[in-house]
Write an enzyme that holds these catalytic residues in place. Structure first.
Site, PDB file in Angstrom:
ATOM      1  N   HIS A  25      -8.310  37.999  55.696  1.00 10.73           N
ATOM      2  CA  HIS A  25      -8.393  36.720  56.686  1.00 10.73           C
ATOM      3  C   HIS A  25      -9.596  36.089  56.468  1.00 10.73           C
ATOM      4  CE1 HIS A  25     -11.505  37.877  59.965  1.00 10.73           C
ATOM      5  NE2 HIS A  25     -10.218  39.298  60.027  1.00 10.73           N
ATOM      6  N   CYS A  26      -9.674  35.158  57.547  1.00 11.80           N
ATOM      7  CA  CYS A  26     -10.757  33.756  56.986  1.00 11.80           C
ATOM      8  C   CYS A  26     -11.238  33.938  58.655  1.00 11.80           C
ATOM      9  CB  CYS A  26     -10.697  32.415  56.376  1.00 11.80           C
ATOM     10  SG  CYS A  26      -9.224  31.663  56.541  1.00 11.80           S
ATOM     11  N   ILE A  27     -11.755  32.620  58.960  1.00 10.21           N
ATOM     12  CA  ILE A  27     -12.054  32.241  60.028  1.00 10.21           C
ATOM     13  C   ILE A  27     -10.826  31.979  61.147  1.00 10.21           C
ATOM     14  CG2 ILE A  27     -13.475  31.335  62.246  1.00 10.21           C
ATOM     15  CD1 ILE A  27     -15.528  30.975  59.544  1.00 10.21           C
ATOM     16  N   THR A  28      -9.897  31.186  60.566  1.00  7.43           N
ATOM     17  CA  THR A  28      -8.929  31.008  61.704  1.00  7.43           C
ATOM     18  C   THR A  28      -7.336  31.435  60.888  1.00  7.43           C
ATOM     19  OG1 THR A  28      -8.703  28.510  60.261  1.00  7.43           O
ATOM     20  CG2 THR A  28      -9.935  29.003  62.381  1.00  7.43           C
ATOM     21  N   ARG A  29      -7.259  31.745  59.539  1.00  4.63           N
ATOM     22  CA  ARG A  29      -6.286  31.910  59.215  1.00  4.63           C
ATOM     23  C   ARG A  29      -5.463  33.648  58.602  1.00  4.63           C
ATOM     24  NH1 ARG A  29      -5.831  27.113  55.094  1.00  4.63           N
ATOM     25  NH2 ARG A  29      -6.732  25.183  56.296  1.00  4.63           N
TER      26      ARG A  29
END
Length: 621
Positions: A25-29
């Protein structure tokens, strides 16, 4: 739907754990590498409660969650632990460019917490020094410098671990390769020693400084993955535990030191020179293009292609003039556009949505703003591109530098401090202009004209098609005090098993239709009623808790199943005082049972509502 249930639903609709090669995951996805695209049910995933959007991008399947992404990923990771199967087929999808971007993204995204944490600390230290609250000669500064520098100096170790997971190879051997590159003998020779190279089997082994390097270790772990796999195939099972690691290291390490690491080092150097030359020759134009197009670059995942060059620049010259500064102006431009929407919009739902997304945008998290506001309204998104382009041109013209890797938001501003220069002031001017231009253009654009006209037409001519982009109002069906749904002493409602909504403690015994629609559900005891609006909102109105025990006593149903109702129409009467005397808890859940079909279900700020008059909920499409 709680995080665990959402995680289960996501895995199921992706095609199960057997269809997932890798997840991160990244910050929002949430990001997934998959085996078979046809097994992924895109539309069902988009409709899940808690999912803001989903898309195939850069060879990945991405699910946009927002601020709760870490919690959701933790549940997914726990469910997938040990279940992701190795596949004989390649897990990559798309053209070679997409494969490269996907690989870089998969390696760097898990490392961002350590990298951004160290980068922000560097910025805070620079600010404290500038304010004379911290001396560069103090031991406190030296300790903080160690903490902030560690993720960057020992970056090869972090990358080795992440790359090993990405390439599905032995993580301990990968980290050992990083240790070889960072071995003190090599570091000492590279940092001013008399020896420029050593010989191995008659071949020169260059003594380079690989601290903070990126490409050498990525290429080294990639080679390791193939050699380790081959050794596993040819070494007899009885002696694998001894000879596979031995042969893998003896073969991989010399090739890494003699060929791959020097090559990766040179590529990093030339990447840094390329970007520096581009901005030196055509700074304003390069900045305008990068600043203006950065939101599109981020949306497509192309920004990961700049990571090696960014780290190479930070390592070689101590600053970045490309990715971090251009992302900074673009993010603040996005915030300016959202503020313009917040100021100009007459729609209360969009105003609240804008308010909730502008703060994350200012701090560098722009995806909620992009997907929820600017791209939905289109023209504010164009305004943000214009603001980013002008801010980028200013940054490019004056060669504005970022001296630390940090999330490109307002908290990264201290990383632009540089003694004896006006770099910090130019950064402030650049982001200020970017923000202001986006704000002004958004205010000048008539981005809501069609939406307002459609709303007016909707009430005057209900037969017209419904604009799916518009938020939907739901009036209160009861008069009384508002309570959060989680306070209801019934897990079915408080855990949102039925859907999102609120609860009302009624002060009158009349239920009114909260919208125009149809009666779709009745109970034999008349204690609950279900309505479906003309827009498709499915609402459950449950009068009190355990009132089913009254067997219909005290209820007077005023409508029939299938009957059309108008907003504000009386649909159910009940004897409030009799029910209270019977010891009934009259807290009444009002729940949108198809919440998963909407981006969000938001309750208004009202504490007391009047049936058929006060707005209770707004549903964001």
């Amino acid at each position: 739907m709680d995080k665990k249930e959402l995680a289960k639903a996501i895995i199921k609709e992706i095609g199960g754990s057997e269809n997932i090669n890798q997840s991160w995951h990244c910050i929002t996805r949430l990001r997934f590498n998959y085996k078979d695209k046809d097994q992924i049910n895109l539309e069902k995933i988009r409709q899940l409660e808690g999912v803001l959007g989903a898309q195939f991008q850069s060879g990945q399947f991405q699910i946009i969650i927002g601020n709760e992404v870490t919690s959701v990923y933790a549940e997914i990771s726990q469910l997938l632990d040990g279940k992701i199967q190795e596949s004989a087929k390649s897990g990559h999808h798309g053209n070679p460019i997409e494969v490269v971007l996907d690989t870089i993204s998969g390696i760097f995204t898990p490392l961002l917490p350590a990298i951004t944490g160290g980068g922000l600390l560097k910025g805070v230290m620079a600010l404290l020094v500038a304010m004379k609250l911290l001396s560069e000669t103090s031991s406190s500064y030296e300790i903080l410098a160690m903490i902030s520098d560690a993720p960057f100096h020992f970056l090869p170790f972090l990358i080795a671990y992440s790359a090993a997971k990405r390439f599905k190879t032995d993580q301990s051997l990968a980290v050992t390769l990083a240790g070889i590159l960072m071995y003190p003998t090599i570091m000492n020779y590279a940092n001013g020693g008399e020896v420029n190279y050593l010989k191995f089997l008659g071949i020169n082994v260059p003594m380079n400084n690989y601290a903070s390097s990126v490409l050498p270790i990525i290429l080294g772990v990639l080679l390791l993955s193939y050699i380790h796999k081959y050794m596993n195939q040819i070494v007899p099972k009885s002696v694998k535990i001894i000879f596979v690691p031995l042969l893998t290291l003896v073969i991989t390490a010399p090739i890494l030191l003699m060929v791959i690491a020097p090559l990766g080092n040179y590529i990093g150097v030339y990447l840094e020179r390329f970007f520096a030359t581009m901005f030196a020759v055509a700074g304003p134009l390069a900045g305008m293009l990068m600043g203006g197009l950065m939101p599109l670059i981020v949306i497509t995942g192309m920004h990961y292609a700049f990571f090696p060059g960014t780290f190479a620049s930070l390592d070689k010259v101590g600053y970045d003039i490309m990715l971090l500064p251009m992302n900074f102006v673009a993010n603040l431009a996005q915030a300016g556009a959202v503020l313009g929407v917040l100021i100009k919009t007459k729609d209360k739902k969009m105003k609240q949505l804008s308010f909730s997304t502008i703060i994350p945008a200012i701090f560098g998290i722009t995806e909620p703003a992009i997907y929820g506001v600017t791209m939905k309204l289109k023209k504010p998104f164009y305004a943000s591109l214009a603001g980013g382009a002008i801010g980028g041109a200013i940054f490019g013209l004056f060669n504005v530098k970022s001296f630390a890797f940090a999330v490109p938001g307002i908290m990264s501003l201290p990383s632009y401090l540089e003694k004896g220069t006006n770099n910090f002031m130019l950064a402030v001017i650049g982001i200020g202009v970017s923000f202001s231009v986006s704000l002004i253009i958004t205010l000048l654009l008539n981005f809501e004209e069609s939406s307002i006209e459609t709303q007016q037409a909707e009430f005057s001519q209900p037969v017209l098609p419904i604009n799916k982009d518009l938020p939907i109002d739901v009036l209160s069906p009861l008069s009384g005090e508002i309570y959060p749904l989680e306070t209801v002493p019934d897990a079915t409602f408080s855990n949102e098993m039925v859907g999102k909504g609120v609860a009302i403690m009624p002060n009158e015994g009349m239920v009114k239709a909260p919208f125009s629609g149809t009666v779709t559900m009745l109970t034999s005891t008349n204690h609950a009623i279900g309505l479906t609006s003309d827009e498709g909102v499915e609402l459950l109105i449950h009068i009190g808790l355990e009132t089913v025990e009254l067997a219909g006593k005290g209820f007077d149903l005023l409508v029939t199943k299938g009957q059309s109702v108008k907003r504000g129409q009386d649909i159910l009467a009940f004897d409030l005082e009799t029910m209270k005397k019977a010891g009934m808890n009259m807290i009444s859940p009002i729940v949108v049972t198809n919440s998963s079909q909407y981006l969000d279900v938001i309750h208004t700020a009202n504490l007391v509502v009047t049936a058929g008059e006060s707005k209770l909920l707004m549903l964001i499409n």
